[in-house]
Design an enzyme around this catalytic site. Structure first.
Site, PDB file in Angstrom:
ATOM      1  NE  ARG A  34      -2.470  -1.621   3.404  1.00  0.00           N
ATOM      2  CZ  ARG A  34      -2.333  -2.864   3.861  1.00  0.00           C
ATOM      3  NH1 ARG A  34      -2.484  -3.792   2.955  1.00  0.00           N
ATOM      4  NH2 ARG A  34      -1.576  -3.163   4.870  1.00  0.00           N
ATOM      5  CD  GLU A  70       1.483 -10.173  16.916  1.00  0.00           C
ATOM      6  OE1 GLU A  70       0.885  -9.894  15.968  1.00  0.00           O
ATOM      7  OE2 GLU A  70       0.420 -10.554  18.024  1.00  0.00           O
TER       8      GLU A  70
HETATM    9  P1  AMP Z   1       4.550  -2.048  11.693  1.00  0.00           P
HETATM   10  O1  AMP Z   1       5.678  -2.531  11.017  1.00  0.00           O
HETATM   11  O2  AMP Z   1       4.228  -2.599  12.617  1.00  0.00           O
HETATM   12  O3  AMP Z   1       4.652  -0.224  11.908  1.00  0.00           O
HETATM   13  O4  AMP Z   1       3.304  -2.288  10.776  1.00  0.00           O
HETATM   14  C1  AMP Z   1       3.304  -1.620   9.364  1.00  0.00           C
HETATM   15  C2  AMP Z   1       2.742  -2.413   8.076  1.00  0.00           C
HETATM   16  O5  AMP Z   1       1.801  -3.295   8.643  1.00  0.00           O
HETATM   17  C3  AMP Z   1       2.280  -1.356   7.238  1.00  0.00           C
HETATM   18  O6  AMP Z   1       2.717  -1.716   5.843  1.00  0.00           O
HETATM   19  C4  AMP Z   1       0.812  -1.443   7.293  1.00  0.00           C
HETATM   20  O7  AMP Z   1       0.186  -1.370   6.133  1.00  0.00           O
HETATM   21  C5  AMP Z   1       0.650  -2.805   7.976  1.00  0.00           C
HETATM   22  N1  AMP Z   1      -0.461  -2.703   9.087  1.00  0.00           N
HETATM   23  C6  AMP Z   1      -0.069  -2.856  10.335  1.00  0.00           C
HETATM   24  N2  AMP Z   1      -1.079  -3.076  11.265  1.00  0.00           N
HETATM   25  C7  AMP Z   1      -2.293  -2.344  10.450  1.00  0.00           C
HETATM   26  C8  AMP Z   1      -3.515  -2.262  10.555  1.00  0.00           C
HETATM   27  N3  AMP Z   1      -4.126  -2.259  11.505  1.00  0.00           N
HETATM   28  N4  AMP Z   1      -4.199  -1.598   9.444  1.00  0.00           N
HETATM   29  C9  AMP Z   1      -3.710  -1.810   8.182  1.00  0.00           C
HETATM   30  N5  AMP Z   1      -2.527  -2.090   8.111  1.00  0.00           N
HETATM   31  C10 AMP Z   1      -1.603  -2.283   8.931  1.00  0.00           C
END
Ligand code: AMP
Length: 175
Positions: free
Chosen positions: A61, A98
């Site tokens: 995205r 995770e």
């Molecule tokens: P992080 O690495 O935990 O910051 O997760 C970010 C990545 O995971 C991005 O590419 C987001 O598009 C996706 N992502 C994580 N959590 C969500 C959520 N609650 N809704 C949509 N996309 C998420």
């Protein structure tokens, strides 16, 4: 059209892609020409005139916002992808998920040493993904000038992870 109205278009999808995750679906923003344009204007405004030379967009995205942003700024784009998707020689970084680890890749010539890069994704959660993309940029001799997101989930505190070296973290819409 305001960012506040764009915010109302973001749709909550409970338990996607797995139980307990409240997924923020940005596709209605893409589908609304005015909202999409407002978001792109706001993203460009945050980083315009600061000497950026490369947009680094994170699969998948992040591509949707990164590509039109690069065009608005008239600078090149480097795609960062999950393992195995890019056709040419790549550099890789591992990052914690995770459960287990993930790997991000960029083509070896994605970044020109000295590039001032803005790393963009649709959403900031824990900051793990964007942080890994940042390490990939640095591995290739680029500098991270900013991390940029459409949406930030503030309760996960990803901002504090990314801002550790004083790097600016910008987001348009917080939940
Ligand atoms: P992080 O690495 O935990 O910051 O997760 C970010 C990545 O995971 C991005 O590419 C987001 O598009 C996706 N992502 C994580 N959590 C969500 C959520 N609650 N809704 C949509 N996309 C998420």
């Amino acid at each position: 059209m305001t960012l506040e109205r764009a915010r109302t278009l973001i749709r909550d999808i409970p338990d996607f892609p797995s139980e307990g995750i409240l997924f923020k679906d940005i596709t209605p923003v893409l589908g609304d020409a005015q909202a999409f344009s407002t978001v792109l204007d706001a993203l460009a405004e945050r980083i315009a005139g600061k000497g950026f030379t490369r947009v680094v967009a994170i699969e998948s995205r992040g591509f949707l916002f990164g590509a039109p942003l690069a065009d608005r700024l008239k600078i090149g784009l480097a795609p960062v992808r999950k393992l195995g998707k890019l056709p040419y020689h790549t550099d890789r970084v591992e990052y914690a998920l995770e459960y287990g680890t993930g790997t991000l890749e960029a083509h070896v010539d994605a970044i020109t040493p000295g590039d001032k890069c803005v790393v963009i994704d649709d959403l900031l959660a824990t900051g793990g993904t964007a942080g890994a993309a940042g390490r990939l940029v640095e591995k290739q001799g680029g500098k991270i000038g900013a991390f940029l997101f459409v949406v930030e989930l503030t309760f996960l505190n990803g901002r504090s992870v990314l801002a550790q070296n004083g790097t600016p973290v910008e987001s348009l819409i917080s939940f």
